[in-house]
Design a protein around this motif. Structure first.
Motif, PDB file in Angstrom:
ATOM      1  N   VAL A   1       0.851  -1.197   0.000  1.00 23.77           N
ATOM      2  CA  VAL A   1       0.000   0.000   0.000  1.00 23.77           C
ATOM      3  C   VAL A   1       0.881   1.239   0.000  1.00 23.77           C
ATOM      4  O   VAL A   1       1.799   1.359   0.827  1.00 23.77           O
TER       5      VAL A   1
ATOM      6  N   PHE B   1      -3.771   8.229   3.760  1.00 21.28           N
ATOM      7  CA  PHE B   1      -3.472   7.013   4.524  1.00 21.28           C
ATOM      8  C   PHE B   1      -4.605   6.637   5.454  1.00 21.28           C
ATOM      9  O   PHE B   1      -4.750   5.479   5.839  1.00 21.28           O
TER      10      PHE B   1
ATOM     11  N   ALA C   1      -6.579   4.523   3.187  1.00 17.22           N
ATOM     12  CA  ALA C   1      -5.926   3.214   3.104  1.00 17.22           C
ATOM     13  C   ALA C   1      -6.321   2.344   4.291  1.00 17.22           C
ATOM     14  O   ALA C   1      -6.609   1.151   4.144  1.00 17.22           O
TER      15      ALA C   1
ATOM     16  N   VAL D   1       2.142   1.479   5.545  1.00 18.69           N
ATOM     17  CA  VAL D   1       1.719   2.243   4.368  1.00 18.69           C
ATOM     18  C   VAL D   1       2.901   3.119   3.963  1.00 18.69           C
ATOM     19  O   VAL D   1       3.421   3.890   4.769  1.00 18.69           O
TER      20      VAL D   1
END
Length: 448
Positions: free
Chosen positions: A187, A196, A199, A217
């Motif tokens: 990711v 994020f 995410a 991430v």
């Protein structure tokens, strides 16, 4: 004369203006929902059930899901790899009016989920935004508990559902992945907090048990981040300045001067260059409100932005994005200079897979509208139809399928296979990506 613009604008304007009545949305139109038409939805994450499932929804773009996912028409083909690029989900406005506080009758609330930011091994601190009544500069921000450009609870929930739908296809239907783990899934996001956080929402949607687990991430250093993109490229800036100074661009600003005057009078934006050079800021501040169920802005005199004017701004926004990143002379060069580094990264990923050295089964990238429009243009979507402003949660999936001993790429845009990219040999797709990478991009960006 701006012939091509006049040929395009009826198509664009007709979309958000379909069935539109000249009432102010904030006053409660009785003629249906003027900002949710078959040409585009701008006021809800949920597309009306009587519209096609893949109707353009700016608040929450269509994406891959089990119900509407179609397999390639090749017997025995097996999905073996993918890269997915998406825009973050709903957020507060990224731009502020000079007297922002006056123009918000509804406060922005962001206390629904905690904003954590802490160092490993330390207390799990989270921050809360406050707008004190006593602050001398309070007029410049809305009331409530949100910062500008902040992911909202609604945006987080859209991301979680997005993750569930992604998982239902690529695990439940196709079996590419078996679990959320760091060995199979990579990711990367931009350095913006909202990307994020999205995410995290995606991963939680894939596996609810990850709501309280760690997952890495990756993001590049902000000055050179290729996702937004944010690296400096003076050459590209000069190219864009040139094609935004010709009649193909300036005529649309002149033709919409009455609209601009009405908006300026209501919003206090007259004389501000950032609000005069294009309609980006108006588009952002209107859609952020309507997507969250907030009324369009009204000032202290009772003057409000009308739904008809908002819809016209949305149509102009589509025109501007298509012109800047797709239709303008030298737009392709501008795209390649500003997004060539990301195209290089994608090409590397697929070459790694081609060589058998790729360690991941899926790579997920979370970016912005500027990321999505550049990727769509570079992949040639604009040759099929004019490009529109990338919606929140907009998604491009690049799948690799193996048929016998040969590998093919299929590209899906917001859940639908893209014409001309429905079954392309992997080697040819890599060539397409590499064709978008200028030779010695750093030197070219900094040349005269």
């Amino acid at each position: 004369m701006l012939g091509w613009f006049h040929a395009l604008i009826p198509f664009l304007v007709a979309l958000p203006l379909a069935r539109l009545k000249a009432q102010d949305i904030s006053s409660g139109s009785s003629a249906g929902d003027p900002l949710a038409t078959s040409g585009g939805v701008y006021d809800s994450s949920h597309t009306p059930s009587n519209f096609p499932w893949n109707t353009y929804n700016y608040c929450n773009a269509p994406h891959v899901n089990t119900k509407h996912y179609t397999l390639p028409p090749v017997k025995g083909a097996k999905l073996v790899y993918l890269n997915m690029v998406m825009r973050h989900h709903k957020r507060t406005p990224d731009n502020l009016y000079p007297k922002e506080n006056e123009l918000n009758s509804v406060p922005w609330n962001c206390v629904d989920f905690k904003q954590f930011s802490f160092g490993g091994g330390s207390t799990h601190v989270f921050h809360e935004v406050t707008v004190p009544d006593w602050h001398p500069f309070r007029s410049q921000i809305w009331n409530g508990s949100c910062d500008q450009g902040q992911l909202t609870e609604e945006g987080l929930q859209d991301a979680i559902q997005h993750g569930k739908d992604f998982w239902s296809v690529y695990v439940g239907k196709l079996g590419l992945l078996r679990s959320v783990n760091q060995q199979d899934i990579f990711v990367r996001t931009s350095s913006e907090t909202r990307t994020f956080q999205v995410a995290g929402g995606m991963l939680t949607g894939m596996d609810a048990s990850f709501a309280n687990k760690d997952f890495p991430v990756v993001n590049q250093a902000s000055p050179i981040d290729s996702i937004p993109p944010s690296y400096s490229c003076p050459k590209a800036n000069a190219i864009r300045d040139a094609y935004q100074s010709v009649p193909d661009w300036t005529n649309h600003l002149q033709e919409n001067a009455p609209l601009k005057a009405r908006l300026d009078a209501t919003l206090g934006t007259a004389g501000l260059s950032d609000w005069a050079s294009w309609y980006d800021h108006f588009f952002d501040t209107f859609t952020s409100r309507t997507c969250h169920g907030h009324p369009l802005p009204c000032n202290s005199t009772g003057s409000c932005v009308a739904a008809t004017d908002a819809a016209k701004v949305f149509a102009i926004g589509d025109f501007e994005y298509n012109y800047i990143w797709n239709a303008a002379q030298n737009a392709s060069t501008y795209n390649q200079l500003t997004f060539g580094v990301f195209f290089f990264e994608l090409a590397q990923n697929f070459k790694l897979f081609q060589s058998g050295k790729e360690t991941f089964k899926a790579r997920l990238f979370v970016g912005h509208d500027g990321s999505m429009i550049r990727l769509a243009s570079g992949l040639g979507f604009g040759r099929n139809a004019p490009l529109r402003w990338p919606a929140l949660g907009s998604e491009i999936v690049m799948e690799v399928w193996r048929s016998g001993k040969t590998e093919f790429v299929r590209v899906l845009h917001e859940g639908t296979p893209v014409k001309s990219l429905e079954w392309m040999p992997l080697a040819k797709f890599i060539q397409l990506l590499e064709s978008q990478v200028p030779t010695n991009i750093f030197a070219t960006c900094n040349s005269n």
